[in-house]
Design an enzyme around this catalytic site. Structure first.
Site, short mmCIF file in Angstrom:
data_model
loop_
_atom_site.label_atom_id
_atom_site.label_comp_id
_atom_site.label_asym_id
_atom_site.label_seq_id
_atom_site.Cartn_x
_atom_site.Cartn_y
_atom_site.Cartn_z
N HIS A 95 0.41 0.40 -8.52
CA HIS A 95 0.92 -0.22 -7.29
C HIS A 95 2.42 -0.01 -7.12
O HIS A 95 2.86 0.50 -6.08
CB HIS A 95 0.57 -1.71 -7.26
CG HIS A 95 1.30 -2.49 -6.21
ND1 HIS A 95 1.13 -2.27 -4.87
CD2 HIS A 95 2.25 -3.47 -6.32
CE1 HIS A 95 1.92 -3.08 -4.18
NE2 HIS A 95 2.60 -3.82 -5.03
N GLU A 108 8.19 -11.00 -12.09
CA GLU A 108 7.18 -11.95 -11.63
C GLU A 108 5.91 -11.90 -12.48
O GLU A 108 5.34 -12.94 -12.81
CB GLU A 108 6.83 -11.63 -10.17
CG GLU A 108 5.70 -12.49 -9.59
CD GLU A 108 6.10 -13.94 -9.40
OE1 GLU A 108 5.20 -14.78 -9.31
OE2 GLU A 108 7.31 -14.23 -9.35
N ASP A 109 5.47 -10.70 -12.86
CA ASP A 109 4.14 -10.55 -13.46
C ASP A 109 4.14 -10.17 -14.94
O ASP A 109 3.08 -9.96 -15.52
CB ASP A 109 3.33 -9.50 -12.68
CG ASP A 109 3.06 -9.94 -11.25
OD1 ASP A 109 2.86 -11.15 -11.03
OD2 ASP A 109 3.04 -9.08 -10.35
N ASP A 113 -1.97 6.02 30.09
CA ASP A 113 -0.94 6.56 29.21
C ASP A 113 -1.41 6.63 27.76
O ASP A 113 -0.63 6.44 26.83
CB ASP A 113 0.33 5.72 29.30
CG ASP A 113 0.08 4.26 28.92
OD1 ASP A 113 -1.11 3.87 28.80
OD2 ASP A 113 1.05 3.52 28.73
#
Length: 733
Positions: free
Chosen positions: A48, A76-77, A259
């Protein structure tokens, strides 16, 4: 999963002087830190941050941003710390990773109030360094690309949040390519049936029109080459979400869209942009009203192009966007396209404020926090800014003001300065007098007339388009209401001290504020004025030894004819001859018998007004709005004052008396116009008195009946917008 050397190669393609050592160290460090962690898809978690970094290399961002992307989940992880990141990679990268960690902890899909607070924190963080936002958006994009691995309920929440906040924020930063992909991915998960249907229709249409598109591309390219203009001509198709949004906004069917296809012409420089327009307009007929020059007046997200529509080959309407290579890069990548983070120099950050309108907007938005806006108001303001197309207007001295489409001179005034908006009383558009509620158009020159001491009507809050105007009006209204309550509270407190035989001074009250749990004297007085605090409590806070005997009679509602919905009373303090102060109440069978209630003459009162009652023994109670000058007649009779409040059932639709005074132009149809406005708003005219004040003007005093204060203010606002009306004001006494 991307290999270590592949990451370095991607960066070196656009930055030959890339810091390979730092990139390699980040790759190895993050891979070890995440270890055996897995994503919902079953892939290694480390894949990731690598994909996030890959997205940012496509934007050609600097080494520090790429390294921060690789490391953005470590604190964080994993067991990594900010101190460790600082030591290995430097404080600049450590600060970026720490900022991303704080954003990751924000649960923006929580309840609305929490979402508003978290969004406020998000913008505060990214305002410190825009690279935090770039990594965050790339992180969200990769998560959206893999969203199908998540549970259905979580997919819906994340997709809604993406459509609500992240996609428009990317657009506001000028990152249109990222916005398009975020919107389409969210649209696919939120409304899969609509997405499938529109995508299929677009595919069919493209197959049918392939030859026409190729013909137009070739003919246009040939024409430009013959004129010596080097250009890349490319046909393009609207994205499914863009098509669906236009169908919803205009309530039209797919077949009515004209359009869906357009053409982009990318040239070498600005001069060639206008040369292309000259060639196109000479060869093909122009569709009126479809020419827009965003080169001379760029959008606030830095977007620049010239737009035009012509009737091209085969009588086909052809939409063209003409821009230079640099403009094309900025149109796709927005703030990320600026050179300031591509050269690796720390001095680049300082140039961002002057180089990017997007970042200037971000800082202005965050500056609203200093004005005391609540998180909910802040989110409301930001969404207003994110979701609206723009019009460009000018001040008389040529200053350009960008506003949302549908904005009025009121919005314009607040965009110039808050004080200008608060004191605005009139406007000129292109030199002609116009109502303050007129819708502004591109190129309008707007001049605002101001009056000293003027305050914005509360009804303006629901009529303006910009968050800045709305929050300023709301703040001014709150300040005015607080001042009104404080003035009433001062009267009540002063009388309470007089009844107690004590001296009242602000210095003594200031020393008692901690006991009253109020931060300022004004807040304490306003609390008394609102009925949140009893005046006797203020006396006891200043003089703790003071004792007062009180008895309470429970208010009882009255519903019979002749009673108008004034059902409850609080702090109704007055003296009976020879007795002590008592609390009394309006009741129909209480100890004091029936008390008839009527409105004061000369204007009455309506729900929403702060009201007081004046007791006349043997006659009953007369209700006045607190601003009525008639109340001065009772200043020396404090025992007759009753503090009362409205209690109207929502199901009831009573009308209440009010009086307005209008200065109108003396011309045929003026009265009819005024009466029509009042009638169209479901109000009743009870009486009209005319008074000529000059050959050109007439004064009308009109007694009307309305539902409440908001209803009355709406009528006054719409009357002011009529050309026959020079002035309109409410009359009380």
């Amino acid at each position: 999963m991307m290999r270590q050397y592949e990451l370095v190669d991607r960066v070196r393609r656009y930055n030959p002087h890339a810091d390979e050592v730092s990139l390699n160290r980040a790759y190895v460090y993050a891979m070890k830190a995440h270890g055996a962690q897995k994503r919902a898809s079953g892939d290694p978690f480390f894949s990731h941050p690598l994909e996030v970094a890959a997205i940012l290399t496509d934007m050609k961002l600097d080494d520090a941003t790429i390294v921060a992307a690789v490391l953005h989940d470590t604190i964080e992880d994993t067991d990594s710390t900010r101190e460790e990141i600082d030591k290995l990679f430097g404080s600049d990268i450590g600060r970026l990773v720490d900022g991303l960690t704080k954003l990751k902890r924000l649960d923006l899909v929580s309840k609305r109030a929490a979402q508003a607070e978290n969004f406020r924190k998000l913008l505060l963080a990214v305002a410190e360094d825009v690279r935090v936002l770039l990594v965050k958006l790339a992180d969200r994009l990769h998560n959206m690309r893999t969203l199908h691995h998540m549970a259905a309920d979580k997919r819906a929440r994340i997709a809604e949040e993406t459509l609500d906040i992240y996609a428009p924020l990317a657009g506001r930063m000028g990152m249109q390519r990222m916005r398009d992909e975020l919107e389409d991915l969210a649209f696919r998960h939120l409304m899969p049936d609509a997405y499938t249907m529109i995508a299929a229709r677009l595919e069919d249409l493209r197959e049918k029109n392939d030859k026409i598109i190729a013909t137009i591309e070739k003919e246009l390219a040939t024409e430009l080459t013959a004129r010596g203009i080097h250009a890349n001509v490319e046909g393009r198709q609207k994205q499914p979400y863009s098509v669906w949004r236009k169908m919803e906004r205009k309530s039209i069917a797919f077949e009515q869209l004209s359009d869906i296809f357009g053409f982009r012409v990318v040239v070498d420089n600005v001069e060639d942009c206008y040369r292309v327009i000259g060639v196109v307009h000479t060869k093909w007929a122009v569709v009126p009203g479809r020419f827009k020059d965003y080169i001379s007046t760029p959008k606030q997200n830095d977007y620049q192009s010239v737009h035009t529509t012509v009737v091209g080959p085969g009588r086909q309407r052809v939409e063209l966007q003409v821009r230079s290579e640099l403009m094309h890069d900025i149109a796709r990548n927005g703030i990320a396209a600026h050179a300031l983070y591509k050269d690796g120099r720390s001095a680049a950050k300082e140039s961002l404020t002057s180089e990017s309108r997007s970042y200037q907007w971000l800082r202005r938005t965050v500056a609203l926090l200093a004005e005391g806006a609540t998180p909910e108001e802040f989110l409301e303001h930001t969404k207003l800014e994110l979701f609206h197309d723009q019009v460009f207007c000018f001040t008389p001295n040529g200053r350009l003001i960008a506003l949302p489409r549908g904005a009025t001179p009121i919005d314009f005034a607040y965009a110039v300065h808050t004080d200008v908006g608060n004191s605005a009383v009139g406007a000129k558009i292109n030199g002609r007098h116009a109502p303050l509620l007129s819708e502004l158009q591109n190129g309008d020159e707007v001049e605002i007339a101001c009056a000293e001491g003027q305050a914005p009507p509360a009804v303006w809050e629901g009529l303006v388009m910009t968050g800045k105007a709305r929050s300023a009006i709301r703040r001014a209204t709150r300040d005015a209401v607080r001042a009104q309550y404080a003035a009433l509270g001062r009267q009540i407190v002063t009388r309470a001290f007089e009844r107690a035989g004590k001296a009242f001074t602000e210095d003594k009250l200031k020393s008692a504020l901690p006991r009253l749990a109020r931060p300022t004297i004004e807040e304490a007085l306003a609390a008394v004025g609102r009925g949140e605090m009893f005046s006797g409590d203020v006396v006891r806070a200043v003089y703790p030894e003071f004792m007062e005997e009180r008895k309470t009679i429970v208010p009882r509602p009255r519903g019979e004819a002749g009673w108008f919905g004034l059902k409850k009373a609080t702090s109704l303090v007055f003296k009976f001859p020879g007795g002590d102060p008592e609390l009394n109440s309006i009741s129909h069978n209480g100890s004091h018998g029936d008390l008839p209630v009527r409105f004061a003459p000369n204007g009455g009162a309506v729900p929403g007004d702060r009201i007081v009652g004046i007791l006349t023994p043997g006659e009953g109670i007369t209700i006045y709005p607190i601003q009525s000058p008639d109340l001065t007649a009772f200043d020396e009779e404090p025992e007759r004052w009753l503090d009362v409040r409205w209690d109207i059932e929502e199901s009831r639709h009573e009308l209440f008396p009010a009086r307005i005074r209008i200065i109108a132009i003396n011309e045929p149809g003026a009265l009819g116009t005024i009466a029509t406005v009042i009638g169209d708003h479901a109000a009743n005219i009870d009486n009209i008195v005319f008074k000529p004040i000059s050959a050109d003007f007439r004064e009308m005093t009109i007694d009307i009946e309305v539902n409440d204060l908001k209803h009355l203010n709406t009528i006054i606002s719409h009357l002011r917008a009529r050309q026959v009306v020079s002035k309109v004001e409410r009359v009380n006494g």
